[in-house]
Scaffold this motif. Structure first.
Motif, PDB file in Angstrom:
ATOM      1  N   UNK A  33     -13.805  28.052  15.992  1.00  0.00           N
ATOM      2  CA  UNK A  33     -14.284  29.111  15.240  1.00  0.00           C
ATOM      3  C   UNK A  33     -15.120  30.176  16.223  1.00  0.00           C
ATOM      4  N   UNK A  34     -14.579  31.354  16.466  1.00  0.00           N
ATOM      5  CA  UNK A  34     -15.795  32.217  17.332  1.00  0.00           C
ATOM      6  C   UNK A  34     -16.694  32.637  16.186  1.00  0.00           C
ATOM      7  N   UNK A  35     -17.753  32.743  16.842  1.00  0.00           N
ATOM      8  CA  UNK A  35     -19.044  33.045  16.112  1.00  0.00           C
ATOM      9  C   UNK A  35     -19.842  34.210  16.488  1.00  0.00           C
ATOM     10  N   UNK A  74     -13.223  33.029  12.703  1.00  0.00           N
ATOM     11  CA  UNK A  74     -14.209  33.951  13.137  1.00  0.00           C
ATOM     12  C   UNK A  74     -15.432  33.800  12.134  1.00  0.00           C
ATOM     13  N   UNK A  75     -16.630  33.311  12.387  1.00  0.00           N
ATOM     14  CA  UNK A  75     -17.709  33.479  11.592  1.00  0.00           C
ATOM     15  C   UNK A  75     -18.297  34.711  11.982  1.00  0.00           C
ATOM     16  N   UNK A  76     -18.666  35.604  10.696  1.00  0.00           N
ATOM     17  CA  UNK A  76     -19.074  36.966  10.912  1.00  0.00           C
ATOM     18  C   UNK A  76     -20.363  37.039  10.157  1.00  0.00           C
ATOM     19  N   UNK A  77     -21.482  37.183  11.284  1.00  0.00           N
ATOM     20  CA  UNK A  77     -22.830  37.328  10.911  1.00  0.00           C
ATOM     21  C   UNK A  77     -23.305  38.333  11.600  1.00  0.00           C
ATOM     22  N   UNK A  78     -22.720  39.498  11.628  1.00  0.00           N
ATOM     23  CA  UNK A  78     -23.067  40.799  12.322  1.00  0.00           C
ATOM     24  C   UNK A  78     -23.901  41.817  11.071  1.00  0.00           C
ATOM     25  N   UNK A  79     -23.644  41.281   9.915  1.00  0.00           N
ATOM     26  CA  UNK A  79     -24.203  42.105   8.733  1.00  0.00           C
ATOM     27  C   UNK A  79     -23.415  43.277   8.401  1.00  0.00           C
ATOM     28  N   UNK A  80     -22.285  43.807   9.269  1.00  0.00           N
ATOM     29  CA  UNK A  80     -21.760  44.863   8.967  1.00  0.00           C
ATOM     30  C   UNK A  80     -20.424  44.795   8.405  1.00  0.00           C
ATOM     31  N   UNK A  81     -20.277  45.171   7.305  1.00  0.00           N
ATOM     32  CA  UNK A  81     -19.074  44.561   6.339  1.00  0.00           C
ATOM     33  C   UNK A  81     -18.128  45.522   6.852  1.00  0.00           C
ATOM     34  N   UNK A 113      -5.317  32.680  10.772  1.00  0.00           N
ATOM     35  CA  UNK A 113      -6.816  32.941  11.092  1.00  0.00           C
ATOM     36  C   UNK A 113      -7.450  33.127   9.779  1.00  0.00           C
ATOM     37  N   UNK A 114      -8.727  32.457  10.097  1.00  0.00           N
ATOM     38  CA  UNK A 114      -9.647  32.809   8.666  1.00  0.00           C
ATOM     39  C   UNK A 114     -10.904  33.293   9.288  1.00  0.00           C
ATOM     40  N   UNK A 115     -11.368  34.261   8.403  1.00  0.00           N
ATOM     41  CA  UNK A 115     -12.566  34.989   8.404  1.00  0.00           C
ATOM     42  C   UNK A 115     -13.656  34.423   7.490  1.00  0.00           C
ATOM     43  N   UNK A 116     -14.683  33.887   8.095  1.00  0.00           N
ATOM     44  CA  UNK A 116     -15.899  33.332   7.099  1.00  0.00           C
ATOM     45  C   UNK A 116     -17.223  34.162   7.333  1.00  0.00           C
ATOM     46  N   UNK A 117     -17.804  34.277   6.217  1.00  0.00           N
ATOM     47  CA  UNK A 117     -19.019  34.955   6.244  1.00  0.00           C
ATOM     48  C   UNK A 117     -19.848  34.094   7.036  1.00  0.00           C
ATOM     49  N   UNK A 118     -20.990  34.596   7.838  1.00  0.00           N
ATOM     50  CA  UNK A 118     -22.083  33.841   8.075  1.00  0.00           C
ATOM     51  C   UNK A 118     -23.551  34.196   7.630  1.00  0.00           C
ATOM     52  N   UNK A 171      -7.287  35.870  18.390  1.00  0.00           N
ATOM     53  CA  UNK A 171      -6.628  35.149  17.261  1.00  0.00           C
ATOM     54  C   UNK A 171      -5.195  34.591  17.420  1.00  0.00           C
ATOM     55  N   UNK A 172      -4.746  35.161  18.464  1.00  0.00           N
ATOM     56  CA  UNK A 172      -3.324  34.730  18.820  1.00  0.00           C
ATOM     57  C   UNK A 172      -3.310  33.332  19.575  1.00  0.00           C
TER      58      UNK A 172
END
Length: 308
Positions: free
Chosen positions: A134-136, A163-170, A185-190, A155-156
């Motif tokens: 998972x890319x963080x 991907x762990x999304x912890x930018x706060x930018x929806x 590929x999964x996108x998970x909130x951080x 992602x390929x």
């Protein structure tokens, strides 16, 4: 490659310490079993919530091994990132060798590589370690942002699973979802407070700090949102709102370790340079936890406790 479904709630585990500052492996194992029993989708030890920055490499790997040995039916996704590609590769190899089912790799911090360097960093580890990764992205800690086009490029890769999304930018998170929809590929909130918004734009769940303290409610929230029960998901989102805010009132994991202590799960001890939660914030945290305890049965549809 071992495949598993990156959907749902994955608590970013704390690392409990004994009074002498050593790792309390017995409490760590108990905590892993508690979270598994609460219905989480998997466990994420030794990330930033696990104070990985203060652990030696041997301690880091020992934490992963303890969690792997403690649980039966959920995947363990070990934090193994570094700002050094060579160090990230070493931690990733060692974590996989002791049984980690997947890896969470923070983007290189402090040295702030260009996007090309970020791609090379992740691909190097993914080429060498054959487990899902998972890319963080957490710019507030790393000082740099992983751009959506960079995530799309990663992602390929067969071993880059999420991907762990912890930018706060929806808006940025939504763009990542758009760009990766054709991949497995999964996108998970951080960010716990953005779990519902991220799922609403096509995300798959959350790597959660709040899930250490309120795993059942976080699971119920994610399940409701993923199942399209948005009224139920919104109710849970707002129930958890005060706790989500308080758990980030000071640097993570200061508040969540205090919450774990209040709930009787661990001592709450931190390694320097982190310091104890302020008295004012602890008082507010205790009140928020009391309110959640008082509404637990109604919120989760549980039978009243005997004698209540």
């Amino acid at each position: 490659m071992t495949n598993f479904d990156l959907t749902g709630v994955y608590p970013a585990m704390t690392t409990p310490f004994a009074p002498d500052g050593s790792i309390d492996h017995e409490t760590l194992a108990d905590d892993a079993r508690r979270l598994e029993g609460a219905g989480v989708a998997g466990l994420v030890p030794v990330g930033s919530t696990g104070e990985s920055a203060t652990l030696t490499h041997d301690e880091h790997v020992a934490v992963v091994e303890t969690v792997v040995d403690a649980v039966d039916d959920v995947p363990v996704i070990a934090g193994s990132g570094s700002n050094s590609t060579r160090e990230a590769l070493e931690l990733s190899r060692r974590s996989a060798a002791v049984g980690a089912d997947g890896l969470l790799l923070i983007s290189p911090y402090y040295n702030k590589p260009e996007q090309e360097g970020i791609v090379e960093h992740y691909r190097t580890v993914a080429d060498e370690v054959d487990v899902p990764q998972i890319v963080y992205n957490v710019p507030s800690r790393t000082g740099s942002n992983i751009e959506p086009a960079t995530v799309e490029a990663l992602a390929s890769h067969d071993n880059i699973a999420g991907y762990k999304a912890a930018s706060g930018d929806i808006g940025q998170i939504s763009e990542v979802v758009e760009r990766t929809r054709e991949e497995e590929f999964s996108v998970l909130s951080g960010d716990d407070a953005l779990t519902l918004p991220v799922i609403s734009v096509g995300g798959d769940g959350v790597i959660s700090v709040t899930g250490n303290v309120e795993p059942e409610r976080m699971v119920a929230l994610a399940d409701a949102a993923l199942g399209g029960e948005m009224d139920r998901a919104r109710d849970l989102h707002h129930e958890l709102g005060p706790l989500n805010r308080l758990l980030f009132a000071e640097t993570n994991p200061i508040p969540v370790k205090a919450a774990m202590e209040i709930r009787g799960h661990s001592s709450g001890a931190l390694r320097p340079p982190l310091t104890d939660l302020t008295a004012e914030n602890r008082q507010a945290l205790e009140a928020a936890l009391d309110e959640l305890d008082a509404t637990r049965e109604e919120s989760l549809g549980l039978e009243p406790a005997e004698g209540a």
